[in-house]
Design an enzyme around this catalytic site. Structure first.
Site, mmCIF file in Angstrom:
data_model
loop_
_atom_site.group_PDB
_atom_site.id
_atom_site.type_symbol
_atom_site.label_atom_id
_atom_site.label_comp_id
_atom_site.label_asym_id
_atom_site.label_seq_id
_atom_site.Cartn_x
_atom_site.Cartn_y
_atom_site.Cartn_z
ATOM 1 N N ASP A 14 0.797 -1.124 -0.202
ATOM 2 C CA ASP A 14 -0.109 0.044 0.010
ATOM 3 C C ASP A 14 0.762 1.396 -0.035
ATOM 4 O O ASP A 14 1.812 1.193 0.824
ATOM 5 C CB ASP A 14 -0.809 0.076 1.276
ATOM 6 C CG ASP A 14 -2.042 1.109 1.270
ATOM 7 O OD1 ASP A 14 -2.004 1.820 0.348
ATOM 8 O OD2 ASP A 14 -2.967 0.863 2.155
ATOM 9 N N HIS A 16 -0.504 4.586 0.206
ATOM 10 C CA HIS A 16 -0.958 5.720 0.511
ATOM 11 C C HIS A 16 -0.387 6.130 1.779
ATOM 12 O O HIS A 16 -0.517 5.820 3.020
ATOM 13 C CB HIS A 16 -2.539 5.321 0.843
ATOM 14 C CG HIS A 16 -3.320 5.143 -0.100
ATOM 15 N ND1 HIS A 16 -3.541 3.537 -0.371
ATOM 16 C CD2 HIS A 16 -4.119 5.789 -0.800
ATOM 17 C CE1 HIS A 16 -4.516 3.732 -1.461
ATOM 18 N NE2 HIS A 16 -4.875 4.951 -1.721
#
Lengths: 146, 498
Positions: A14, A16
């Site tokens: 991920d 983010h």
């Protein structure tokens, strides 16, 4: 009353990073010592960093929905590494799709996290929860040694 | 994670020059051997399949039609773990959503070439009866199965695979019959990786662009596209456009002649419309200056890529307004989001509703343009004055070679990206939203933006700080990350309540 060492990072594949970086900035401002591992951090790296820095808590972020797969066995990894007492938080968009929060929270608490935080949690709320949990632990430790 | 990937074995020094045919043949053979489904790729069979599709299922043709007819197409995102779920999703987006272009988003394990983890996620999703992956594991399914996705709808389809490792996914997806592929060297390396160098990101995408050019040599035009949204967090148009120009030059050098450009919406109508026009204009200017006279560059506008509000009604407004912005800006396409954006991946139904909301907004705004409006013309000139010094300096640093220039420009901070997870990005630049709703530079880092332009940015941010009675500081930039996601009571309090 702070000064505890915290590990932050975004787990798995991920990327983010924005919210996690803002959270890390806020935790530092609140007086914690923050080791920010950044995006794309494997579960093992959280554990390694916690051992190296003798950390008091690990704060796992996940925004892309696959957190449920990435966090499987996270508490066991901690115990295997001798981190029996470490405080574990997780937060973000933790599963794929829209599901009622209580069910999602239950799933992550069952995995061994001490707290799970829904999307849009304010950084102040995390600071408050940490402060409360660390105080409770100090209280327990105090009672143990009268 | 990208550090666990095999090192790039290429020993030739980095350059923008096209990969020679014989060298590319070897690279392809090695690449396709990395996972069993790679053996299913037969480019001549794939070319024949593409040619057998009617033009309206070929995205390159469809994008050319959109530009010729001055139409703004709609395209959602969407990917789920199993092919059965993915077919259902694509049918709903097609029939209920009226999407003009159908997506297949890959899951994040696939994007990072962790195909074993993707396999596990696929199997657990089958067992659980719900998608536990955030996309479709394209490589695990392979060419033959993935072609079922192309055959289940009567629209063109694009691969969306946010990654700096597109080599195997592209081979499988294009051979399956996908006629579009989103992804580029600079944009995806800075937004989706932590450790990967700009150089390796460029090399990985030179492969992708060279592959698209190979299809073109064999008579199949594909729609390659640049993901201009970058980190999706308050990207001022000039930074997006710099990456569009440089990635377009990199692609053109590999032989690509159809290259879509993307811009994430700032949500300021004048700024977004100016960005779309200047992006097209400057990309063409630099392509032509380097001798590429025939590159087709349609622009896609993207719904807000930053943090979304929790309230679905607020989200609905953002979705509709996003359609308006794309239409007024004259974009050829708009990539949509939905009212579920704040909580993650939408259901098919909600995704389809986002498409229809957008489509209606596009319809309503279809004749409105800002040309000639003073503030619009001023904004276009401002963007040009920010982009040109950065691109010119980058090309100069590479002695005319855009690949080398890009690597050196990132090292020197001449190009900088806000909120990037990548450690090769300087990360000093910091945007913030000003009093009028424009995205401006609070801090430009080491980018060569002229002083008088920076004075203008600083002044417009100072006005916001004064209005809100806060200091002009980094806090304003951090607050700007959350502005749009705030509840209405904070964003737009009733003026009658004291």
């Amino acid at each position: 009353m702070t000064g505890e060492t915290l590990i932050t990072g975004v787990i798995g594949s991920d990327t983010h990073i924005v919210g996690n970086r803002i959270l890390s900035m806020a935790l530092e401002k609140a007086g914690f010592s923050v080791i920010a591992l950044g995006a794309l951090t494997p579960a093992d790296d959280f554990i390694k960093a916690a051992i190296e820095t003798d950390a008091d808590a690990i704060l796992v972020s996940s925004l892309y929905g696959q957190g449920e797969l990435d966090c499987q066995g996270f508490r066991d990894l901690c115990i295997e590494a001798g981190l029996n007492e470490i405080l574990l938080y997780v937060g973000g968009n933790l599963v794929v799709g829209k599901h009622p929060w209580p069910g999602v929270e239950r799933r992550f608490l069952d995995m061994g996290f001490d707290r799970a935080f829904p999307p849009a949690t304010r950084t102040d709320d995390v600071v408050e929860a940490l402060t409360r949990d660390f105080e409770a632990r100090r209280g327990r430790a105090g009672k143990a040694e009268p | 994670m990208d550090t666990t990937l095999p090192p790039d074995r290429s020993t030739t020094p980095l350059s923008a020059a096209q990969i020679p045919e014989d060298e590319f043949r070897v690279m392809r053979r090695e690449n396709l051997a990395r996972w069993p489904t790679g053996a299913e790729v037969d480019i001549d069979e794939a070319v024949a399949f593409h040619k057998s599709m009617p033009p309206h299922k070929q995205l390159a043709w469809v994008m050319r039609q959109a530009v010729a007819q001055k139409k703004c197409l709609t395209q959602p995102r969407g990917g789920v773990a199993t092919i059965e779920m993915q077919k259902d999703l694509m049918r709903v987006l097609d029939q209920d959503g009226l999407a003009d272009i159908l997506p297949t988003t890959t899951d994040s394990y696939t994007r990072n070439e962790q195909f074993s983890a993707a396999q596990k996620g696929l199997e657990e999703s089958q067992k659980a009866g719900r998608s536990m992956l955030n996309g479709y594991p394209m490589v695990n399914y392979g060419v033959r199965r993935s072609r079922e996705l192309i055959e289940c709808v009567d629209k063109p389809a694009i691969v969306l695979s946010g990654t700096a490792h597109p080599k195997l996914t592209a081979e499988i997806g294009l051979a399956a019959g996908f006629s579009g592929y989103l992804g580029s060297a600079i944009a995806y390396t800075v937004s989706y990786t932590k450790d990967l160098s700009i150089e390796l990101g460029i090399r990985n995408h030179q492969y992708l662009d060279r592959l698209a050019a190979l299809y073109a040599e064999k008579g199949v035009e594909l729609h390659r596209r640049h993901p201009g949204f970058l980190t999706g967090t308050n990207i001022p148009p000039s930074i997006a456009i710099v990456t569009c120009v440089l990635d377009a030059l990199l692609a053109a050098n590999q032989g690509v002649r159809h290259y879509g450009l993307e811009l994430g919406q700032t949500l300021h109508m004048v700024q977004d419309a100016a960005a779309i026009q200047v992006c097209r204009e400057l990309c063409q200017e630099y392509l032509v200056a380097q001798g590429f006279n025939n590159v087709f560059t349609p622009v896609t506008s993207l719904h807000w890529m930053g943090a979304w509000p929790q309230d679905e009604a607020q989200c609905a407004a953002l979705v509709c307004y996003g359609g308006t912005l794309a239409a007024v800006g004259g974009a050829a396409n708009v990539t949509t989001k939905s009212t579920h954006e704040a909580i993650g991946i939408p259901t098919a139904k909600v995704n389809a509703e986002g498409l229809r909301m957008t489509r209606m907004a596009v319809y309503l705004a279809r004749h409105i343009r800002l040309d000639g409006f003073d503030e619009f013309e001023r904004e276009k000139e401002l963007i040009r004055r920010e982009v040109r010094p950065i691109v010119n300096k980058t090309l100069e640093m590479g002695d005319g070679d855009v690949a080398i220039g890009a690597v050196r420009a990132f090292e020197a901070g001449v190009i900088d990206i806000p909120w990037s997870p990548n450690r090769h990005v300087r990360g000093k630049v910091m945007p913030a939203r000003d009093a009028d709703g424009y995205l401006r530079y609070f801090e430009k880092g080491d980018m060569p933006i002229p002083d008088d332009v920076m004075d203008f940015h600083t002044e417009s941010l100072r006005r916001r700080a004064e209005q809100e009675n806060v200091p002009l500081s980094l806090d304003l930039a951090v607050q700007s990350v959350f502005d749009i996601a705030e509840p209405l009571k904070r964003l737009q309090p009733s003026p009658l309540v004291v």
